[in-house]
Design a protein around this motif. Structure first.
Motif, PDB file in Angstrom:
ATOM      1  N   ALA A  50      22.379 -23.731 -12.313  1.00  0.00           N
ATOM      2  CA  ALA A  50      21.952 -25.006 -11.737  1.00  0.00           C
ATOM      3  C   ALA A  50      21.664 -24.867 -10.244  1.00  0.00           C
ATOM      4  O   ALA A  50      20.684 -25.428  -9.730  1.00  0.00           O
ATOM      5  CB  ALA A  50      23.013 -26.078 -11.987  1.00  0.00           C
ATOM      6  N   ASP A  51      22.503 -24.116  -9.531  1.00  0.00           N
ATOM      7  CA  ASP A  51      22.291 -23.932  -8.093  1.00  0.00           C
ATOM      8  C   ASP A  51      21.014 -23.148  -7.816  1.00  0.00           C
ATOM      9  O   ASP A  51      20.286 -23.449  -6.867  1.00  0.00           O
ATOM     10  CB  ASP A  51      23.495 -23.209  -7.479  1.00  0.00           C
ATOM     11  CG  ASP A  51      24.693 -24.126  -7.312  1.00  0.00           C
ATOM     12  OD1 ASP A  51      24.530 -25.353  -7.463  1.00  0.00           O
ATOM     13  OD2 ASP A  51      25.796 -23.621  -7.048  1.00  0.00           O
ATOM     14  N   LEU A  53      18.329 -23.047  -9.713  1.00  0.00           N
ATOM     15  CA  LEU A  53      17.222 -23.959  -9.967  1.00  0.00           C
ATOM     16  C   LEU A  53      17.043 -24.939  -8.808  1.00  0.00           C
ATOM     17  O   LEU A  53      15.915 -25.221  -8.377  1.00  0.00           O
ATOM     18  CB  LEU A  53      17.464 -24.728 -11.267  1.00  0.00           C
ATOM     19  CG  LEU A  53      17.158 -23.998 -12.573  1.00  0.00           C
ATOM     20  CD1 LEU A  53      17.570 -24.865 -13.760  1.00  0.00           C
ATOM     21  CD2 LEU A  53      15.678 -23.665 -12.667  1.00  0.00           C
ATOM     22  N   MET A  54      18.145 -25.455  -8.308  1.00  0.00           N
ATOM     23  CA  MET A  54      18.095 -26.376  -7.177  1.00  0.00           C
ATOM     24  C   MET A  54      17.484 -25.699  -5.952  1.00  0.00           C
ATOM     25  O   MET A  54      16.657 -26.289  -5.233  1.00  0.00           O
ATOM     26  CB  MET A  54      19.512 -26.870  -6.874  1.00  0.00           C
ATOM     27  CG  MET A  54      19.586 -28.123  -6.027  1.00  0.00           C
ATOM     28  SD  MET A  54      21.307 -28.694  -5.917  1.00  0.00           S
ATOM     29  CE  MET A  54      21.103 -30.171  -4.942  1.00  0.00           C
ATOM     30  N   ILE A  84      13.279 -31.218 -10.658  1.00  0.00           N
ATOM     31  CA  ILE A  84      14.158 -30.056 -10.762  1.00  0.00           C
ATOM     32  C   ILE A  84      15.366 -30.216  -9.845  1.00  0.00           C
ATOM     33  O   ILE A  84      16.505 -29.913 -10.226  1.00  0.00           O
ATOM     34  CB  ILE A  84      13.382 -28.767 -10.407  1.00  0.00           C
ATOM     35  CG1 ILE A  84      12.315 -28.485 -11.473  1.00  0.00           C
ATOM     36  CG2 ILE A  84      14.322 -27.584 -10.267  1.00  0.00           C
ATOM     37  CD1 ILE A  84      11.410 -27.318 -11.136  1.00  0.00           C
ATOM     38  N   CYS A  87      17.725 -32.971 -11.338  1.00  0.00           N
ATOM     39  CA  CYS A  87      18.307 -32.498 -12.596  1.00  0.00           C
ATOM     40  C   CYS A  87      19.382 -31.448 -12.323  1.00  0.00           C
ATOM     41  O   CYS A  87      20.475 -31.499 -12.897  1.00  0.00           O
ATOM     42  CB  CYS A  87      17.210 -31.917 -13.485  1.00  0.00           C
ATOM     43  SG  CYS A  87      17.789 -31.376 -15.110  1.00  0.00           S
ATOM     44  N   SER A  88      19.102 -30.520 -11.407  1.00  0.00           N
ATOM     45  CA  SER A  88      20.074 -29.476 -11.076  1.00  0.00           C
ATOM     46  C   SER A  88      21.297 -30.067 -10.386  1.00  0.00           C
ATOM     47  O   SER A  88      22.429 -29.629 -10.636  1.00  0.00           O
ATOM     48  CB  SER A  88      19.414 -28.428 -10.166  1.00  0.00           C
ATOM     49  OG  SER A  88      18.274 -27.864 -10.772  1.00  0.00           O
ATOM     50  N   TRP A 150      22.969 -29.595 -20.784  1.00  0.00           N
ATOM     51  CA  TRP A 150      21.602 -29.315 -20.335  1.00  0.00           C
ATOM     52  C   TRP A 150      20.593 -30.145 -21.120  1.00  0.00           C
ATOM     53  O   TRP A 150      19.653 -30.711 -20.540  1.00  0.00           O
ATOM     54  CB  TRP A 150      21.292 -27.831 -20.510  1.00  0.00           C
ATOM     55  CG  TRP A 150      21.847 -26.946 -19.446  1.00  0.00           C
ATOM     56  CD1 TRP A 150      22.972 -26.170 -19.523  1.00  0.00           C
ATOM     57  CD2 TRP A 150      21.328 -26.746 -18.128  1.00  0.00           C
ATOM     58  NE1 TRP A 150      23.176 -25.508 -18.341  1.00  0.00           N
ATOM     59  CE2 TRP A 150      22.180 -25.828 -17.463  1.00  0.00           C
ATOM     60  CE3 TRP A 150      20.212 -27.250 -17.460  1.00  0.00           C
ATOM     61  CZ2 TRP A 150      21.951 -25.411 -16.156  1.00  0.00           C
ATOM     62  CZ3 TRP A 150      19.985 -26.828 -16.146  1.00  0.00           C
ATOM     63  CH2 TRP A 150      20.841 -25.928 -15.512  1.00  0.00           C
TER      64      TRP A 150
END
Length: 312
Positions: A50-51, A53-54, A84, A87-88, A150
């Protein structure tokens, strides 16, 4: 636009992009070499994803704020990278909630179960075993929960990208809501309520879990008389690091978001200066949420012995 959003925030985002990429890239290299031997490792691995993607959305935000890519870059931000980013961010929030629950059932319920084992006929002992939710600590079940998490976020937030489909031009490109279809505007409202609600539910879960953990740890320390020892200090750091990061990064933004959202509604009664101030405050607290990518590796180091041993 203001000096804060055009001159101050872009270099700050660029700095945390470089630092976060270094830290999370290293964390990914370590984590994905170690086996998923516990539910905690599974949740932490998903936080790394997640990080990363962020982080991928930060360069587009910087370029858009510096007005380097023309109005086209604003369209990319509205349709893709902003989705994105959020969401992340909410994926990280949900995984922090799952980690807190996993720690709660590992520390509080396990201790409670062991302390009550001397009276097997006790109804309380039986209920504790039934509702121990040990699946949160099981790697396979944790993987299933991660996939469901997810999927849930993608189902709710992906349409924000698909429904931002109006034809863009130089006039409307800088206002994301102008690029949304009527259905897209309604979906944006519903998904925003859903995301913010998930945050407040997670906040309640964290408060309950760590209040229970603090009470249990304090009682355990009193029993074994280890106050002020290195073991106690290390235990406190590892347990409450996630709580500090959560309150520092995510709470200010969501507290600020309530009056900001109200100010954007038609007929809200907010003056132009009040709306401008709330916008600057919202952007500043959003930066704190973005700073989360640089603080999560601290959580990995303090909470996960496998990660710490591999790093050292």
């Amino acid at each position: 636009n203001s000096v804060f959003t055009l001159k101050v925030l872009p270099p700050l985002y660029f700095i945390i992009f470089l630092v976060g990429l270094f830290l999370n890239g290293g964390a990914a290299c370590i984590f994905f070499r170690v086996p998923s031997e516990s539910g905690l490792v599974v949740y932490l691995k998903n936080m790394v994803v997640a990080d990363l993607l962020m982080l991928s959305s930060y360069p587009f935000r910087v370029v858009a704020q510096l007005e380097l890519g023309g109005w086209y870059i604003h369209v990319i931000v509205c349709r893709f990278t902003a989705v994105i980013f959020y969401c992340s961010m909410y994926m990280g929030i949900l995984f922090m909630g799952l980690i807190s629950l996993e720690r709660y059932f590992k520390i509080v319920r396990n201790i409670s179960s062991s302390s009550s084992s001397s009276s097997p006929s006790s109804c309380r002992s039986t209920l504790a075993r039934i509702f121990s939710l040990r699946h949160l600590q099981n790697p396979k079940c944790a993987s299933v929960l991660a996939i469901l998490t997810w999927t849930l976020l993608i189902v709710f937030l992906l349409p924000n990208s698909l429904l931002t489909s109006k034809e863009a031009n130089e006039t409307n490109a800088r206002r994301c809501m102008d690029l949304k279809t009527p259905l897209g505007k309604e979906w944006h409202r519903v998904s925003s309520i859903f995301s913010v609600s998930m945050f407040w539910v997670t906040l309640v879960v964290l408060a309950f879990c760590y209040a229970s953990i603090a009470r249990q740890v304090y009682q355990s320390y009193r029993r074994v008389r280890c106050n002020n020892s290195d073991v106690c200090r290390k235990s406190n750091r590892s347990i409450f690091s996630i709580l500090v990061v959560f309150f520092m990064c995510f709470v200010p933004y969501h507290v600020c978001r309530v009056p900001y959202t109200l100010s954007q509604m038609p007929g809200s009664g907010f003056s132009w200066h009040a709306r401008f101030l709330l916008l600057q405050l919202k952007e500043g607290t959003l930066f704190l949420s973005a700073l989360n990518v640089c603080l999560d590796p601290v959580i990995y180091f303090l909470m996960c012995r496998t990660f710490r041993d591999s790093l050292l």
